[in-house]
Design a protein around this motif. Structure first.
Motif, PDB file in Angstrom:
ATOM      1  N   ALA A  59      -3.152   2.848  -1.326  1.00 44.29           N
ATOM      2  CA  ALA A  59      -2.905   3.655  -0.131  1.00 44.29           C
ATOM      3  C   ALA A  59      -2.441   2.766   1.025  1.00 44.29           C
ATOM      4  O   ALA A  59      -1.521   3.130   1.769  1.00 44.29           O
ATOM      5  N   MET A  60      -3.048   1.599   1.167  1.00 43.43           N
ATOM      6  CA  MET A  60      -2.641   0.661   2.223  1.00 43.43           C
ATOM      7  C   MET A  60      -1.228   0.169   1.991  1.00 43.43           C
ATOM      8  O   MET A  60      -0.424   0.073   2.926  1.00 43.43           O
ATOM      9  N   TRP A  61      -0.896  -0.165   0.744  1.00 43.94           N
ATOM     10  CA  TRP A  61       0.448  -0.642   0.414  1.00 43.94           C
ATOM     11  C   TRP A  61       1.491   0.426   0.756  1.00 43.94           C
ATOM     12  O   TRP A  61       2.555   0.114   1.277  1.00 43.94           O
ATOM     13  N   GLU A  62       1.170   1.681   0.430  1.00 42.56           N
ATOM     14  CA  GLU A  62       2.101   2.779   0.727  1.00 42.56           C
ATOM     15  C   GLU A  62       2.319   2.905   2.232  1.00 42.56           C
ATOM     16  O   GLU A  62       3.446   3.071   2.689  1.00 42.56           O
ATOM     17  N   GLU A  63       1.234   2.815   3.012  1.00 45.18           N
ATOM     18  CA  GLU A  63       1.347   2.903   4.470  1.00 45.18           C
ATOM     19  C   GLU A  63       2.175   1.746   5.016  1.00 45.18           C
ATOM     20  O   GLU A  63       3.022   1.932   5.890  1.00 45.18           O
TER      21      GLU A  63
ATOM     22  N   ALA B 165       4.459   0.006   3.403  1.00 44.80           N
ATOM     23  CA  ALA B 165       5.854   0.177   2.977  1.00 44.80           C
ATOM     24  C   ALA B 165       6.566   1.187   3.872  1.00 44.80           C
ATOM     25  O   ALA B 165       7.714   0.977   4.268  1.00 44.80           O
ATOM     26  N   LYS B 166       5.875   2.289   4.225  1.00 46.02           N
ATOM     27  CA  LYS B 166       6.468   3.290   5.114  1.00 46.02           C
ATOM     28  C   LYS B 166       6.731   2.685   6.489  1.00 46.02           C
ATOM     29  O   LYS B 166       7.785   2.919   7.089  1.00 46.02           O
ATOM     30  N   ALA B 167       5.778   1.905   7.000  1.00 46.54           N
ATOM     31  CA  ALA B 167       5.942   1.284   8.319  1.00 46.54           C
ATOM     32  C   ALA B 167       7.093   0.280   8.300  1.00 46.54           C
ATOM     33  O   ALA B 167       7.892   0.216   9.241  1.00 46.54           O
ATOM     34  N   ALA B 168       7.204  -0.489   7.230  1.00 46.92           N
ATOM     35  CA  ALA B 168       8.288  -1.469   7.115  1.00 46.92           C
ATOM     36  C   ALA B 168       9.639  -0.768   7.039  1.00 46.92           C
ATOM     37  O   ALA B 168      10.614  -1.197   7.663  1.00 46.92           O
TER      38      ALA B 168
END
Length: 132
Positions: free
Chosen positions: A106-110, A112-115
């Motif tokens: 979940a953190m990785w997805e967040e 990636a979206k922010a990047a």
């Protein structure tokens, strides 16, 4: 007193088997160190979590006064340990690993979206600057 915070019988037995020591005199252990730093250290190194200095109080301690800017410090919600309920001692390792991996995903997805959003914003800014 500290035992009431422990759920594991093994941890309780270990603490009960320990010898009681007189706290070290930090001014003797660390001669010449700022007295406020030693005061904060002594408040942070308290074994009993109920008696240990809380994070907000530590940040407001006189030793950290120059570094403390409440408006500039990130905050976070209280962590929910609800997934551990129902286990008298400890959650099985495999299940804990499963929960931890799901949180990391979940953190990785967040991230990636922010990047992606930052890259899109930078590209739009660059395109706007080059057309001007």
């Amino acid at each position: 007193d500290v035992l009431k915070h422990m759920a594991s019988p093994d941890a309780i037995a270990t603490v009960q088997s320990m010898h009681k020591y007189t706290p070290a005199d930090f001014s003797a252990v660390f001669p010449g160190v700022n007295a406020q730093a030693l005061d904060l250290l002594s408040k942070m190194l308290v074994f009993d979590p109920a008696k240990r200095i809380k994070v907000d109080d530590a940040l407001a301690h006189p030793y950290l006064k120059e570094l403390h800017a409440r408006a500039d410090e990130p905050t976070c919600a209280t962590f929910d340990f609800g997934f551990e309920k129902g286990y008298p001692d400890e959650m099985p390792q495999a299940l804990l690993q499963k929960h931890m991996y799901a949180e990391m995903e979940a953190m990785w997805e967040e991230e990636a979206k922010a990047a992606k959003a930052a890259t899109t914003a930078a590209a739009a800014k660059s395109a706007g600057a080059s057309s001007a």
